[in-house]
Write a protein that holds these residues in place. Structure first.
Motif, short mmCIF file in Angstrom:
data_model
loop_
_atom_site.label_atom_id
_atom_site.label_comp_id
_atom_site.label_asym_id
_atom_site.label_seq_id
_atom_site.Cartn_x
_atom_site.Cartn_y
_atom_site.Cartn_z
N THR A 6 0.69 -1.00 0.00
CA THR A 6 0.17 0.01 -0.52
C THR A 6 1.12 1.60 -0.20
O THR A 6 1.85 1.34 1.00
N LEU A 7 0.58 2.62 -0.38
CA LEU A 7 1.03 3.53 -0.71
C LEU A 7 0.96 3.66 0.63
O LEU A 7 -0.11 4.42 1.01
N PRO A 8 2.40 4.27 1.36
CA PRO A 8 2.12 5.40 2.28
C PRO A 8 2.16 6.74 2.16
O PRO A 8 2.13 7.20 1.73
N HIS A 9 1.03 7.16 2.83
CA HIS A 9 0.18 8.38 3.10
C HIS A 9 -0.59 8.74 4.39
O HIS A 9 -0.46 7.60 4.98
N ARG A 10 -0.41 10.30 4.43
CA ARG A 10 -1.11 10.83 5.48
C ARG A 10 -2.00 11.77 4.47
O ARG A 10 -0.93 12.92 4.37
N HIS A 11 -2.77 12.10 5.66
CA HIS A 11 -3.49 13.65 5.44
C HIS A 11 -2.47 14.71 5.72
O HIS A 11 -1.96 14.71 7.06
N LEU A 12 -2.85 15.70 4.78
CA LEU A 12 -1.36 16.81 4.78
C LEU A 12 -2.41 18.39 5.93
O LEU A 12 -2.05 18.52 6.98
N THR A 13 -3.14 18.28 4.40
CA THR A 13 -4.09 19.29 5.54
C THR A 13 -5.60 19.14 4.27
O THR A 13 -5.82 18.48 3.47
N THR A 14 -6.31 20.11 4.22
CA THR A 14 -7.91 19.98 3.83
C THR A 14 -7.56 21.49 3.27
O THR A 14 -8.33 22.45 4.47
N LEU A 15 -7.74 21.79 2.43
CA LEU A 15 -7.82 23.04 1.67
C LEU A 15 -9.72 23.40 1.29
O LEU A 15 -9.81 22.93 0.27
N THR A 16 -9.57 24.95 1.10
CA THR A 16 -11.55 25.34 1.30
C THR A 16 -11.26 26.54 0.42
O THR A 16 -10.89 27.05 1.10
N LEU A 17 -11.89 26.72 -0.83
CA LEU A 17 -11.02 27.71 -1.67
C LEU A 17 -12.54 28.66 -1.64
O LEU A 17 -13.56 27.51 -2.21
N ASP A 18 -12.92 29.83 -1.59
CA ASP A 18 -13.45 31.09 -2.22
C ASP A 18 -13.56 31.60 -3.43
O ASP A 18 -12.52 32.51 -3.60
N VAL A 19 -14.02 31.32 -4.43
CA VAL A 19 -13.45 31.37 -6.44
C VAL A 19 -14.82 31.91 -6.59
O VAL A 19 -15.50 32.24 -5.96
N ASP A 20 -14.17 32.94 -7.13
CA ASP A 20 -15.43 34.07 -8.00
C ASP A 20 -16.08 33.87 -9.52
O ASP A 20 -15.57 33.90 -10.17
N PHE A 21 -16.66 32.64 -9.33
CA PHE A 21 -16.98 32.05 -10.48
C PHE A 21 -17.74 32.95 -11.53
O PHE A 21 -17.68 33.36 -12.45
N GLY A 22 -18.13 34.08 -10.89
CA GLY A 22 -18.98 35.41 -11.65
C GLY A 22 -17.70 36.34 -11.85
O GLY A 22 -17.88 37.23 -13.52
N GLY A 23 -16.64 36.49 -12.04
CA GLY A 23 -15.18 36.97 -12.37
C GLY A 23 -14.42 35.97 -13.21
O GLY A 23 -13.46 37.01 -13.55
N VAL A 24 -14.91 35.27 -13.99
CA VAL A 24 -14.12 34.29 -14.30
C VAL A 24 -13.54 35.04 -15.36
O VAL A 24 -14.56 35.42 -16.88
N VAL A 25 -12.53 35.16 -16.44
CA VAL A 25 -11.82 35.96 -17.82
C VAL A 25 -11.85 34.74 -18.77
O VAL A 25 -11.38 33.70 -18.44
N ALA A 26 -12.60 35.25 -19.65
CA ALA A 26 -12.88 33.89 -20.64
C ALA A 26 -11.37 34.28 -21.50
O ALA A 26 -12.04 35.40 -22.45
N ILE A 27 -10.75 33.31 -22.39
CA ILE A 27 -9.87 33.96 -23.13
C ILE A 27 -10.01 33.47 -24.70
O ILE A 27 -9.93 34.02 -25.31
N GLY A 28 -10.71 31.96 -24.69
CA GLY A 28 -11.01 31.39 -25.61
C GLY A 28 -10.57 30.29 -25.74
O GLY A 28 -9.92 29.63 -25.45
#
Length: 156
Positions: A6-28
């Motif tokens: 089994t791949l040894p691993h341990r929880h490091l951190t939980t990252l919770t982000l607040d994204v401005d979906f209304g401010g998305v810039v479309a490059i195209g």
């Protein structure tokens, strides 16, 4: 059949982000796919060895022709005890085409309908967190209406 460890691993951190979906810039449309930039307003990270706040940053993303979302995120983090960290992660969100079409419309998807995986890299000059510079970190993500939540794991 060979039994692999089994791949040894341990929880490091939980990252919770607040994204401005209304401010998305479309490059195209580009050669790689449809490019956009989503502003990250901030957030929080919590773990036994790594907790603090997220400064504003960006998520550069591409929607590929096959419908997969490729993400490239760079953030500045400040630990609760005052260290400044650079976090960069990239990964993909994959699902059936009809599911990804719903996602692009802003629909909250059931977690079992998609896969969101990332590879993360930390950099820090503070000696208290120098161990992060060599850490191998992977994560799984979950969509929310505010932004993603990533559970990051240190390998090894």
């Amino acid at each position: 059949m060979e039994v692999l460890p089994t791949l040894p691993h341990r929880h490091l951190t939980t990252l919770t982000l607040d994204v401005d979906f209304g401010g998305v810039v479309a490059i195209g449309a580009t050669a790689a796919g449809h490019r956009g930039i989503a502003p990250v307003r901030g957030g929080r990270f919590e773990g036994a060895r790594l907790s603090g706040s997220v400064a504003p940053g960006h998520d550069w993303f591409i929607t590929r022709a096959d419908g997969a979302l490729v993400i490239d995120v760079r953030l500045t983090l400040t630990t609760d005890d005052g260290a400044t960290l650079h976090l960069a992660y990239h990964g993909t969100m994959r699902a059936a085409p009809e599911v990804m079409a719903q996602f692009r419309k802003g629909v909250l998807l059931p977690a079992e309908d998609y896969a969101l995986h990332v590879i993360a890299r930390f950099e820090c000059g503070d000696p208290r967190y120098a161990w992060l510079n060599d850490s191998v970190v992977v994560g799984i993500g979950e969509q929310t209406l505010v932004g993603p939540i990533y559970r990051l794991f240190e390998i090894g």
